[in-house]
Design an enzyme around this catalytic site. Structure first.
Site, PDB file in Angstrom:
ATOM      1  N   LYS A  86       0.825  -1.215   0.000  1.00  0.00           N
ATOM      2  CA  LYS A  86       0.000   0.000   0.000  1.00  0.00           C
ATOM      3  C   LYS A  86       0.859   1.265   0.000  1.00  0.00           C
ATOM      4  CE  LYS A  86      -4.288  -2.019   1.510  1.00  0.00           C
ATOM      5  NZ  LYS A  86      -3.863  -3.435   1.588  1.00  0.00           N
TER       6      LYS A  86
HETATM    7  C1  LIG Z   1      -4.431  -4.490   0.936  1.00  0.00           C
HETATM    8  C2  LIG Z   1      -3.650  -5.736   0.805  1.00  0.00           C
HETATM    9  C3  LIG Z   1      -3.993  -6.733  -0.139  1.00  0.00           C
HETATM   10  C4  LIG Z   1      -5.223  -6.634  -1.011  1.00  0.00           C
HETATM   11  O1  LIG Z   1      -5.149  -5.623  -1.972  1.00  0.00           O
HETATM   12  P1  LIG Z   1      -6.450  -5.080  -2.727  1.00  0.00           P
HETATM   13  O2  LIG Z   1      -6.023  -3.900  -3.478  1.00  0.00           O
HETATM   14  O3  LIG Z   1      -7.436  -4.739  -1.622  1.00  0.00           O
HETATM   15  O4  LIG Z   1      -6.983  -6.179  -3.583  1.00  0.00           O
HETATM   16  C5  LIG Z   1      -3.178  -7.834  -0.254  1.00  0.00           C
HETATM   17  N1  LIG Z   1      -2.078  -7.998   0.529  1.00  0.00           N
HETATM   18  C6  LIG Z   1      -1.726  -7.070   1.445  1.00  0.00           C
HETATM   19  C7  LIG Z   1      -0.526  -7.317   2.288  1.00  0.00           C
HETATM   20  C8  LIG Z   1      -2.478  -5.907   1.616  1.00  0.00           C
HETATM   21  O5  LIG Z   1      -2.113  -4.992   2.533  1.00  0.00           O
END
Ligand SMILES: *Cc1c(COP(=O)(O)O)cnc(C)c1O
Length: 482
Positions: free
Chosen positions: A124
């Site tokens: 993120k």
């Molecule tokens: C947020 C997250 C996901 C999922 O991503 P999306 O964009 O919601 O599909 C997968 N792995 C981790 C570690 C995350 O923080």
């Protein structure tokens, strides 16, 4: 570049107009009027760019209302070694999203694209760090201020706080369920001492936090008076920031632009893989986009059956890949809009049905039948047992410790390997964030990056509160960015 809503609203808005908002006024999600195309000449030139240069090239196509000389420094200060350089296996790596080649499985070169080298050790950061720069820039340009209100169960909240800390014109109020995050995640957030970061530990569960955020957002007078905003995964700037690393991963996994690559993406809200879809629509030679879910298999169910069925909170499982524990996939409407030939009336009808009845079923439509061929989407799901098994296998065969979310990706990727077709699994977090599950899988402690050793021992600053909307409002009122 003009932006439209998946439900039909079109008001001549450009990138900076939609940056700070969430949903479009009609409840839909914003998308560009058309996806900008990348020509063969451009693709050839892009192969040799640094990450920051590549990000600038991609974003220039979408942020047409920011002057290039203003966009360039925002992008280069975001994707800098200061934020993303790291040590792996004793080596100093400056590459922003390095590709780790694992080996050849069933004739397919298998690799991991590391997206988790930012300050909070999860992917993120890749988008949120840019959002911090863009928000500060646009707020200054408009003479505005913003108070970000959010709820988190771990990753999103810390990524937002590390992106917004010290940013002018922005305060962050982040609600989290008291005592429910891991000690590492709690320390990551609560040890921030910046004046503009406010952590609120709610006595309750994540849903209580989210309900409070919804209640505050539905109080339109309060929201307007205090310029309340969000940074959730439907934010368009987050999606396009993520498009960049599909290009990066493609170039790293191939020798020439005549080749194709498949990507497997650990998915929850469909934000990350939506960016893959957009990269493919822009002309990047992507073969398959493999959507990997955990036990919360809303998306796998859709791609297998044509039924999109959201879950109630009682039917949402708490799993060992917690950042994928979703009841609905909030970015999914963007893909459905494209799938329906960009027909806003059809899209609106489908998602109104979801709001009223909890599902839609397009299994009998020609659009659904064409998905794999036209868009490359396939899917799979993984369970706790399979996740642990993937962690063990990757450790045994390749001496890498992968985190539980990436493990869901690896498990599902194995079902879609094709001879001669490179498969890139997106690594979405570092194992150090999920020591307990790694210990269960490998019976080993997880090494931590130096900067995070003893993070739990740092002083913490947070406010505890019962799950009460009025208390939260009063607290915001007192600490608001005027
Ligand atoms: C947020 C997250 C996901 C999922 O991503 P999306 O964009 O919601 O599909 C997968 N792995 C981790 C570690 C995350 O923080």
């Amino acid at each position: 570049m003009k932006y439209i809503s998946t439900r039909g609203h079109a008001a001549n808005e450009q990138f900076c107009d939609i940056l700070l908002g969430g949903l479009a006024p009609d409840g839909g999600l914003y998308l560009p009027e058309v996806y900008p195309q990348v020509s063969a000449t451009e693709l050839a030139a892009w192969r040799h760019l640094s990450y920051a240069e590549l990000a600038f090239a991609v974003l220039s196509k979408y942020c047409t209302d920011i002057l290039p000389e203003e966009l360039a420094p925002l992008v280069s200060s975001t994707y800098s070694p200061q934020a993303f350089a790291h040590v792996r296996a004793g080596q100093w790596i400056e590459d922003i999203t390095p590709l780790t080649k694992l080996g050849v499985e069933k004739g397919a070169p298998l690799s991991l694209l590391s997206l988790s080298n930012g300050p909070t050790l999860a992917f993120k950061d890749m988008a949120m760090q840019l959002l911090g720069q863009l928000f500060e820039y646009v707020l200054k340009r408009r003479g505005q201020r913003l108070n970000i209100l959010g709820a988190t169960s771990g990753d999103t909240g810390s990524a937002a706080e590390y992106a917004m800390r010290g940013k002018k014109g922005i305060n962050v109020f982040m609600l989290s369920p008291k005592g429910k995050m891991s000690a590492f995640q709690t320390a990551q957030m609560f040890s921030l001492m910046d004046d503009n970061i406010f952590n609120i530990a709610i006595e309750g569960v994540f849903d209580d936090c989210q309900d409070i955020v919804k209640a505050v957002s539905n109080d339109h007078a309060f929201k307007a008076a205090h310029s309340i905003g969000t940074v959730n995964s439907i934010n368009w700037a987050r999606v396009i920031a993520q498009v960049v690393y599909y290009f990066k991963g493609y170039f790293a996994a191939t020798k020439s632009n005549d080749e194709k690559v498949s990507f497997t993406v650990p998915s929850g809200n469909f934000g990350n893989v939506c960016a893959g879809h957009i990269a493919r629509q822009m002309g990047l030679p992507i073969h398959k986009l493999v959507v990997a879910t955990n036990e919360n298999n809303v998306l796998d169910e859709f791609f297998k059956t044509g039924v999109y069925r959201v879950r109630t909170s009682e039917n949402t499982h708490h799993t060992s890949s917690p950042s994928m524990d979703i009841s609905k996939a909030s970015n999914f409407e963007r893909f459905i809009f494209d799938l329906m030939g960009r027909d806003a009336v059809k899209t609106a009808a489908l998602f109104k049905q979801v709001e009223q009845e909890g599902f839609f079923d397009i299994s009998a439509t020609p659009e659904f039948v064409s998905i794999e061929e036209k868009y490359g989407f396939v899917s799979g799901r993984s369970t706790h047992k399979q996740r642990l098994q993937a962690i063990r296998e990757v450790f045994k065969d390749y001496k890498q410790i992968i985190d539980p979310h990436t493990a869901d990706g690896v498990y599902v990727a194995f079902q879609y390997l094709e001879k001669g077709m490179p498969m890139v699994v997106l690594e979405t977090a570092q194992a150090a964030k999920f020591e307990q599950t790694i210990h269960e899988a490998l019976n080993l402690p997880t090494p931590r990056p130096d900067a995070y050793v003893d993070i739990e021992k740092r002083p913490q600053r947070f406010e505890s509160m019962t799950a009460n909307v009025d208390l939260v409002k009063a607290y915001i009122n007192k600490n608001v960015n005027p």
